[in-house]
Design a protein around this motif. Sequence first.
Motif, PDB file in Angstrom:
ATOM      1  N   LYS A 182       0.809  -1.217   0.000  1.00  0.00           N
ATOM      2  CA  LYS A 182       0.000   0.000   0.000  1.00  0.00           C
ATOM      3  C   LYS A 182       0.841   1.266   0.000  1.00  0.00           C
ATOM      4  O   LYS A 182       0.340   2.344  -0.331  1.00  0.00           O
ATOM      5  CB  LYS A 182      -0.924   0.014   1.226  1.00  0.00           C
ATOM      6  N   HIS A 183       2.101   1.183   0.405  1.00  0.00           N
ATOM      7  CA  HIS A 183       2.932   2.378   0.515  1.00  0.00           C
ATOM      8  C   HIS A 183       4.393   2.050   0.223  1.00  0.00           C
ATOM      9  O   HIS A 183       4.779   0.875   0.177  1.00  0.00           O
ATOM     10  CB  HIS A 183       2.808   2.999   1.907  1.00  0.00           C
ATOM     11  N   ILE A 195       8.091  10.698  -6.965  1.00  0.00           N
ATOM     12  CA  ILE A 195       6.860  10.753  -6.170  1.00  0.00           C
ATOM     13  C   ILE A 195       5.629  10.484  -7.042  1.00  0.00           C
ATOM     14  O   ILE A 195       4.831   9.587  -6.724  1.00  0.00           O
ATOM     15  CB  ILE A 195       6.759  12.093  -5.436  1.00  0.00           C
ATOM     16  N   PRO A 196       5.429  11.212  -8.155  1.00  0.00           N
ATOM     17  CA  PRO A 196       4.255  10.890  -8.988  1.00  0.00           C
ATOM     18  C   PRO A 196       4.324   9.514  -9.628  1.00  0.00           C
ATOM     19  O   PRO A 196       3.275   8.916  -9.901  1.00  0.00           O
ATOM     20  CB  PRO A 196       4.256  11.998 -10.054  1.00  0.00           C
ATOM     21  N   GLN A 199       2.902   7.308  -6.900  1.00  0.00           N
ATOM     22  CA  GLN A 199       1.510   7.667  -6.665  1.00  0.00           C
ATOM     23  C   GLN A 199       0.624   7.191  -7.813  1.00  0.00           C
ATOM     24  O   GLN A 199      -0.466   6.642  -7.588  1.00  0.00           O
ATOM     25  CB  GLN A 199       1.383   9.178  -6.482  1.00  0.00           C
ATOM     26  N   ASN A 200       1.079   7.373  -9.039  1.00  0.00           N
ATOM     27  CA  ASN A 200       0.308   6.929 -10.202  1.00  0.00           C
ATOM     28  C   ASN A 200       0.246   5.411 -10.296  1.00  0.00           C
ATOM     29  O   ASN A 200      -0.631   4.861 -10.967  1.00  0.00           O
ATOM     30  CB  ASN A 200       0.897   7.505 -11.484  1.00  0.00           C
ATOM     31  N   GLU A 204       0.857   4.844  -1.663  1.00  0.00           N
ATOM     32  CA  GLU A 204       1.027   6.023  -0.824  1.00  0.00           C
ATOM     33  C   GLU A 204       2.525   6.264  -0.649  1.00  0.00           C
ATOM     34  O   GLU A 204       3.274   5.334  -0.327  1.00  0.00           O
ATOM     35  CB  GLU A 204       0.379   5.801   0.539  1.00  0.00           C
ATOM     36  N   VAL A 205       2.955   7.494  -0.859  1.00  0.00           N
ATOM     37  CA  VAL A 205       4.374   7.822  -0.728  1.00  0.00           C
ATOM     38  C   VAL A 205       4.649   8.360   0.664  1.00  0.00           C
ATOM     39  O   VAL A 205       4.048   9.352   1.090  1.00  0.00           O
ATOM     40  CB  VAL A 205       4.804   8.859  -1.791  1.00  0.00           C
ATOM     41  N   ARG A 206       5.530   7.697   1.375  1.00  0.00           N
ATOM     42  CA  ARG A 206       6.017   8.169   2.663  1.00  0.00           C
ATOM     43  C   ARG A 206       7.498   8.505   2.523  1.00  0.00           C
ATOM     44  O   ARG A 206       8.152   8.044   1.587  1.00  0.00           O
ATOM     45  CB  ARG A 206       5.798   7.109   3.745  1.00  0.00           C
TER      46      ARG A 206
END
Length: 247
Positions: A182-183, A195-196, A199-200, A204-206
């Motif tokens: 999930k992340h 990051i994108p 995300q794409n 979820e980016v942490r």
Amino acid sequence: KKSLILRLLSKETQTRKNITMIHLLSRELIRRGSSSARTSATASFRPAAAAAGRCFSSGGSIHWSEIPMGPPDAIIGLTEAYKEDMFEHKVNVGVGAYRSDEGAPYVLPCVREAESILMGQNLEHEYSGIAGDPDFVKLSLEFVYGTDSKPLIEKRVAAVQTLSGTGGLRVFGEFLARHGHKHIYLPNPTWGNHIPIFQNAGLEVRKYRYYDTENSDLDYDNMISDIKDVPEGSCVLFHACAHNPTG
């Protein structure tokens, strides 16, 4: 069968005509200096006369006219700014590549020698397997970890050869999302498009601390602290070397 072959040949001929027509129209638009030439190069291959009128309009391709322009890449943007700067003693520090005193790309002699060796072997241009060239992957792991590495000996390290950094991360992000993750944790800061990318891909980016901005150095203690707090089973992205944008 004869009729089917003729229909297929007819479609192939029509496609070639369409491609030729679009190519000629593109050249004409470029010759005239039309602003729509660049945006119209990807027009669909429809029957030539109708497609030409619709796709090469003064407002650009109708197929792409509603798509917003993506944000500029911060690091590549520096390269563009460098090209436009007229200062005589300018230096490009935006992209991690060796440069000559004249600012041109500099190829290391060892790279030229390696290229010569490979060319002299008359290697085949066969497709690699889905995980890449196994010899390349094996030697890369041994180079990075050392032949006496315990994790390597115990086969606790897996590796694949990717099509590129950005492309490899996109495929890996989708792989992670498809198999229950999930992340993902990224270093802060990181390359702007990472990051994108994740995300794409549905993650979820942490972030974990990485860089000491005040001293321009590795923030080692905080990085280790953040990584220790990462939940078990999480994915963490590391840049092995040449970390962008911090070097």
